[in-house]
Scaffold this motif. Structure first.
Motif, PDB file in Angstrom:
ATOM      1  N   THR A  27       0.887  -0.674  -0.186  1.00  0.00           N
ATOM      2  CA  THR A  27       0.133  -0.258  -0.282  1.00  0.00           C
ATOM      3  C   THR A  27       0.879   1.282  -0.121  1.00  0.00           C
ATOM      4  OG1 THR A  27      -2.050  -1.084   0.926  1.00  0.00           O
ATOM      5  CG2 THR A  27      -2.252   1.134   1.385  1.00  0.00           C
ATOM      6  N   LYS A  28       2.685   1.320   0.853  1.00  0.00           N
ATOM      7  CA  LYS A  28       2.700   2.344   0.899  1.00  0.00           C
ATOM      8  C   LYS A  28       3.641   2.407  -0.689  1.00  0.00           C
ATOM      9  CE  LYS A  28       4.477   1.616   6.067  1.00  0.00           C
ATOM     10  NZ  LYS A  28       5.772   1.818   6.098  1.00  0.00           N
ATOM     11  N   GLU A  29       3.459   1.868  -1.513  1.00  0.00           N
ATOM     12  CA  GLU A  29       4.775   1.624  -2.692  1.00  0.00           C
ATOM     13  C   GLU A  29       2.880   1.993  -3.478  1.00  0.00           C
ATOM     14  OE1 GLU A  29       6.955   1.683  -5.731  1.00  0.00           O
ATOM     15  OE2 GLU A  29       7.400   1.784  -3.486  1.00  0.00           O
ATOM     16  N   ALA A  30       2.089   1.929  -3.293  1.00  0.00           N
ATOM     17  CA  ALA A  30       1.293   2.636  -4.315  1.00  0.00           C
ATOM     18  C   ALA A  30       1.272   3.938  -3.657  1.00  0.00           C
ATOM     19  CB  ALA A  30      -0.348   1.899  -3.947  1.00  0.00           C
ATOM     20  N   GLN A  33       3.664   5.638  -5.255  1.00  0.00           N
ATOM     21  CA  GLN A  33       3.425   6.468  -7.224  1.00  0.00           C
ATOM     22  C   GLN A  33       3.009   7.194  -7.259  1.00  0.00           C
ATOM     23  OE1 GLN A  33       3.457   2.789  -9.279  1.00  0.00           O
ATOM     24  NE2 GLN A  33       4.156   1.675  -7.619  1.00  0.00           N
ATOM     25  N   LEU A  34       1.814   7.158  -6.046  1.00  0.00           N
ATOM     26  CA  LEU A  34       0.603   7.721  -7.248  1.00  0.00           C
ATOM     27  C   LEU A  34       0.383   9.277  -6.595  1.00  0.00           C
ATOM     28  CD1 LEU A  34      -2.984   8.099  -7.425  1.00  0.00           C
ATOM     29  CD2 LEU A  34      -3.762   7.878  -4.451  1.00  0.00           C
ATOM     30  N   GLN A  35       0.898   9.684  -5.608  1.00  0.00           N
ATOM     31  CA  GLN A  35       2.429  11.026  -5.134  1.00  0.00           C
ATOM     32  C   GLN A  35       3.028  11.667  -5.718  1.00  0.00           C
ATOM     33  OE1 GLN A  35       3.748  10.907  -1.322  1.00  0.00           O
ATOM     34  NE2 GLN A  35       2.776  12.646  -0.438  1.00  0.00           N
ATOM     35  N   GLN A  36       3.556  10.553  -6.532  1.00  0.00           N
ATOM     36  CA  GLN A  36       4.859  11.125  -7.472  1.00  0.00           C
ATOM     37  C   GLN A  36       3.963  11.946  -9.009  1.00  0.00           C
ATOM     38  OE1 GLN A  36       7.505   7.626  -8.287  1.00  0.00           O
ATOM     39  NE2 GLN A  36       7.764   8.430  -6.031  1.00  0.00           N
ATOM     40  N   GLN A  37       2.650  11.009  -9.501  1.00  0.00           N
ATOM     41  CA  GLN A  37       2.213  11.671 -10.387  1.00  0.00           C
ATOM     42  C   GLN A  37       1.095  13.530 -10.484  1.00  0.00           C
ATOM     43  OE1 GLN A  37      -1.127   9.486 -12.071  1.00  0.00           O
ATOM     44  NE2 GLN A  37       0.033   7.905 -12.697  1.00  0.00           N
ATOM     45  N   ARG A 277      -4.662  -1.716  -4.779  1.00  0.00           N
ATOM     46  CA  ARG A 277      -5.752  -2.133  -5.831  1.00  0.00           C
ATOM     47  C   ARG A 277      -6.218  -1.509  -6.560  1.00  0.00           C
ATOM     48  NH1 ARG A 277      -7.748  -7.986  -3.441  1.00  0.00           N
ATOM     49  NH2 ARG A 277      -8.332  -7.949  -5.798  1.00  0.00           N
ATOM     50  N   PHE A 278      -7.060  -0.444  -6.082  1.00  0.00           N
ATOM     51  CA  PHE A 278      -7.842   0.290  -6.864  1.00  0.00           C
ATOM     52  C   PHE A 278      -6.870   0.933  -7.537  1.00  0.00           C
ATOM     53  CE2 PHE A 278     -10.297   3.641  -7.476  1.00  0.00           C
ATOM     54  CZ  PHE A 278     -11.097   3.324  -8.233  1.00  0.00           C
ATOM     55  N   ILE A 279      -5.946   1.705  -6.998  1.00  0.00           N
ATOM     56  CA  ILE A 279      -5.204   2.751  -7.129  1.00  0.00           C
ATOM     57  C   ILE A 279      -4.340   2.462  -8.599  1.00  0.00           C
ATOM     58  CG2 ILE A 279      -2.833   4.297  -6.654  1.00  0.00           C
ATOM     59  CD1 ILE A 279      -4.094   4.392  -3.346  1.00  0.00           C
ATOM     60  N   ARG A 280      -3.705   1.017  -8.655  1.00  0.00           N
ATOM     61  CA  ARG A 280      -3.213   0.750  -9.263  1.00  0.00           C
ATOM     62  C   ARG A 280      -3.423   0.409 -10.853  1.00  0.00           C
ATOM     63  NH1 ARG A 280      -1.135  -3.375  -5.314  1.00  0.00           N
ATOM     64  NH2 ARG A 280       0.567  -2.408  -3.835  1.00  0.00           N
ATOM     65  N   GLU A 281      -5.151   0.020 -10.522  1.00  0.00           N
ATOM     66  CA  GLU A 281      -6.082  -0.381 -11.725  1.00  0.00           C
ATOM     67  C   GLU A 281      -6.286   0.606 -11.624  1.00  0.00           C
ATOM     68  OE1 GLU A 281      -9.805  -2.749 -12.637  1.00  0.00           O
ATOM     69  OE2 GLU A 281      -8.692  -3.766 -10.874  1.00  0.00           O
ATOM     70  N   ARG A 282      -6.511   1.313 -11.356  1.00  0.00           N
ATOM     71  CA  ARG A 282      -8.098   3.300 -11.922  1.00  0.00           C
ATOM     72  C   ARG A 282      -7.324   4.196 -11.849  1.00  0.00           C
ATOM     73  NH1 ARG A 282     -13.059   1.014 -12.136  1.00  0.00           N
ATOM     74  NH2 ARG A 282     -13.107   2.832 -13.493  1.00  0.00           N
ATOM     75  N   VAL A 283      -5.703   3.879 -11.468  1.00  0.00           N
ATOM     76  CA  VAL A 283      -5.208   5.218 -11.351  1.00  0.00           C
ATOM     77  C   VAL A 283      -3.685   5.168 -12.299  1.00  0.00           C
ATOM     78  CG1 VAL A 283      -4.622   7.920 -10.449  1.00  0.00           C
ATOM     79  CG2 VAL A 283      -6.500   5.935  -9.387  1.00  0.00           C
TER      80      VAL A 283
END
Length: 289
Positions: A27-30, A33-37, A277-283
């Motif tokens: 979860t931290k890694e996801a 990645q979201l923050q890096q975007q 999982r939601f972040i990886r797939e949908r974002v």
């Protein structure tokens, strides 16, 4: 089509965290990645700021909406907004709740959990070993053990003088009928408070008009992010306003049916890294193998 949030707001218990109150490495890694975007990350929780920090282990969130919106903090922990329960309401509610042997805490702006000494002693004689709150046995619960305990007279004096600023009552009981009794006792202050819940075995009392969504508005204004670009994750009644207001509303698979009906999307179970999982797939667009 991938979702493009400018800010993502996360409930903690039952959503971002596992049942063991852990923020997993996946979860931290996801989140990284979201923050890096360029997406801002905000914790949106019923917890106080201090107790919210424990499971995240210094992960750099950009902001915190705590106590169901009663207290808002910058990423560095600076308190920037607070909504307090009226003094006379706090005192009256203490007297009302003391009529029964029931678990209740008063939460303040400094991340303190306050308990009345006389009432805590009564509780300890009745609590069973399996009585749980936020997934932990109450008697073994670190927050319970670390709660600040004051005799009734001293606690009332602290509240009356303004030395202690109360933002929330947290009330717990295994029996739903006892929680209904609690709500009845709080009825005289129905125009001054909002009664919500973060689980089936608790009642949470916050100032009228306060919610996680209200707290999130501070960050929308600060960062110039429209509600349509807010992604909110949640699972319980105290997430309702955030899920209603956010453009991307995500309920967990383990959420109540009522909350699922409010949300536009459903994420996998919180014990299965559902947020990640939601972040990886949908974002992020990561479909996996």
């Amino acid at each position: 089509m991938l979702l493009t949030p400018g800010m993502a707001a996360f409930d903690m218990d039952g959503t971002l965290l596992t049942h063991e109150s852990k923020l997993t490495e996946g979860t931290k890694e996801a989140l990284r990645q979201l923050q890096q975007q360029g997406c801002k990350l905000v914790l949106s929780t019923g917890r106080m700021y201090g107790s919210a920090q424990i499971p995240i282990e210094s992960f750099p969130f950009d902001g915190y909406v705590c106590s169901n919106g009663g207290a808002v903090f910058e990423g560095d922990g600076t308190l920037v907004r607070k909504w307090l329960l009226p003094t006379e309401m706090v005192i009256g509610a203490i007297h009302a709740l003391r009529q029964e042997t029931i678990y209740y805490e008063l939460h303040d702006t400094n991340s303190n959990r306050w308990m009345i000494k006389e009432d805590r002693e009564r509780l300890e004689a009745t609590l069973s070993e399996d009585a749980s709150v936020e997934g932990f046995s109450i008697l073994k619960f670190p927050y319970y053990r670390l709660a600040r305990v004051e005799p009734l007279a001293e606690m009332l004096e602290k509240v009356e003088s303004g030395e202690v600023e109360i933002v929330k009552f947290f009330i717990w009981h295994q029996d739903p009928d006892r929680l209904e009794w609690v709500k009845e006792q709080l009825r005289p202050w129905s125009e001054q408070v909002t009664i919500t819940s973060s689980g089936k075995q608790n009642v949470e009392v916050i100032p009228q008009g306060v919610s996680k969504w209200e707290g999130l508005q501070y960050f929308c204004e600060k960062w110039g992010i429209s509600p349509e670009k807010v992604m909110a994750f949640g699972d319980e009644e105290n997430d309702r306003e955030a899920l209603t207001g956010a453009g991307y509303s995500v309920a967990m698979e383990n959420a109540s049916d009522e909350i699922k009906q409010v949300a536009k999307y459903i994420a996998p179970h919180h014990n299965e890294e559902g947020v990640a999982r939601f972040i990886r797939e949908r974002v992020l667009g990561d479909k996996g193998e």
